[in-house]
Design a protein around this motif. Structure first.
Motif: not given
Length: 365
Positions: A224-249
């Protein structure tokens, strides 16, 4: 469809006072007895941190359910140990260091001193499958300009040692003290990537390849590539959004590589400035647009990211969900904005942490 996995680091806090509690070993002991997948939880450098890792998923709905499951289980195990978990990227309240025992952690404490002692920071790491190191490095070279936007979206660390830092992600500033952290140059090939990693470890300043703390790297353990730039997100839905955008990137970058499109390289200096701006502003001020390297409104820059990965999002069936999640994020705010709003409403960092702990285990009200 590329698989995605997420690692989240959570803060262990006293359920009454909100102060960090160095109870990770006790929490892991309860996890080993009570969880069907106890190996998803791990110790981190500090005793007040707890990490979990999801299984690889191709469906973002499944990823969301798993993140919520492990957050809830972490909360249950922490409660058994006399604590709570909070998805906060730094502790809002004053905290002293308690580095977990162990050969590796002892080495970090001895070599890095105050830098190691102050690394009570919680991040979110996203793994995306790649077919080879060649594809992985091609991806790393091409996603570099967009990583600061992910940082701004995830920003969730405005407070440090009981003070408002004026930053949205102060974690990113603390994390940047490690000598191997931050943006890196274009590699051009897997051979050059591995040569640099070997040379960095060869200096003796880093213990091993696990200390390659680039904003994005090849995983040493997984394809895998591991993208490590994000803060842990307070809302789990933001985590999912970040993961969605990372996969698309990752998918967009891989397609560009296969099509022979050249790497766009703003240079490490500008990338560092973009990262600083993202950590300072979050979504509440201007960001640096990766396409122009000029300041624009945060909403405009996030929309530019959506446009950049639109085809990949559409192909994976995630476009509408990602657009809706972005709209929701700007409406409700990222973790930094929510923390400040809670503090303004309650006047108490303790009450704010308690509410964040509740949201971590149960979701927002």
């Amino acid at each position: 469809m590329r698989s995605v996995g997420v690692e989240e680091e959570l803060l262990l806090v006293d359920a009454s006072t909100g102060e960090p509690r160095a109870l990770s070993a006790a929490v892991l002991a309860f996890a080993s007895r009570g969880s069907s997948d106890a190996d998803v939880f791990e110790l981190e450098l500090h005793g007040s941190q707890l990490e979990f890792a999801t299984h690889p998923q191709t469906d973002m709905g499944e990823l969301s359910r798993e993140i919520l499951r492990w957050r809830a289980e972490a909360a249950d195990h922490a409660a058994n140990a006399g604590a709570a978990v909070a998805a906060l990227a730094t502790s809002p309240l004053t905290v002293g260091p308690f580095i977990n025992p162990g050969e590796r952690f002892d080495w970090l404490k001895e070599q890095f001193g105050l830098t190691a002692q102050e690394q009570i920071t919680c991040g979110c790491h996203v793994h995306v499958a790649v077919e080879s190191d060649d594809e992985g490095v091609a991806v790393l070279d091409r996603i570099r300009p967009w990583l600061s936007v992910l940082l701004a979206m995830s920003a969730n660390s405005p407070f440090w040692q009981s003070n408002d830092t004026r930053y949205s992600s102060y974690r990113s500033r603390v994390w940047g003290r490690w000598p191997s952290a931050g943006p890196v140059e274009v590699f051009g090939s897997a051979e050059r990537y591995h040569a640099l990693v070997d040379a960095m470890v060869g200096t003796g300043a880093l213990r091993d390849t696990g200390m390659i703390y680039f904003d994005a790297r090849l995983s040493a353990a997984w394809p895998t590539v591991e993208i490590r730039v994000a803060d842990v997100c307070l809302d789990a839905s933001t985590t999912v959004l970040i993961a969605t955008l990372v996969r698309a990137l990752v998918e967009t970058a891989a397609r560009d590589w296969r099509a022979g499109k050249p790497v766009v390289d703003p240079g490490v200096g500008l990338l560092r400035l973009a990262a600083w701006r993202a950590g300072r502003s979050g979504l509440d001020d201007e960001l640096i647009n990766p396409g122009t390297m000029k300041p624009e409104s945060a909403e405009s820059v996030v929309q530019a990211l959506l446009a950049h990965v639109r085809e990949a999002l559409d192909d994976s069936g995630d476009l509408i969900a990602a657009q809706d999640a972005v709209a929701h994020l700007f409406k409700t705010g990222n973790g930094a904005r929510v923390q400040r709003e809670l503090f303004e409403r309650t006047g108490s960092l303790r009450e704010m942490v308690a509410e964040c702990a509740r949201r971590t285990s149960a979701g927002p009200a």
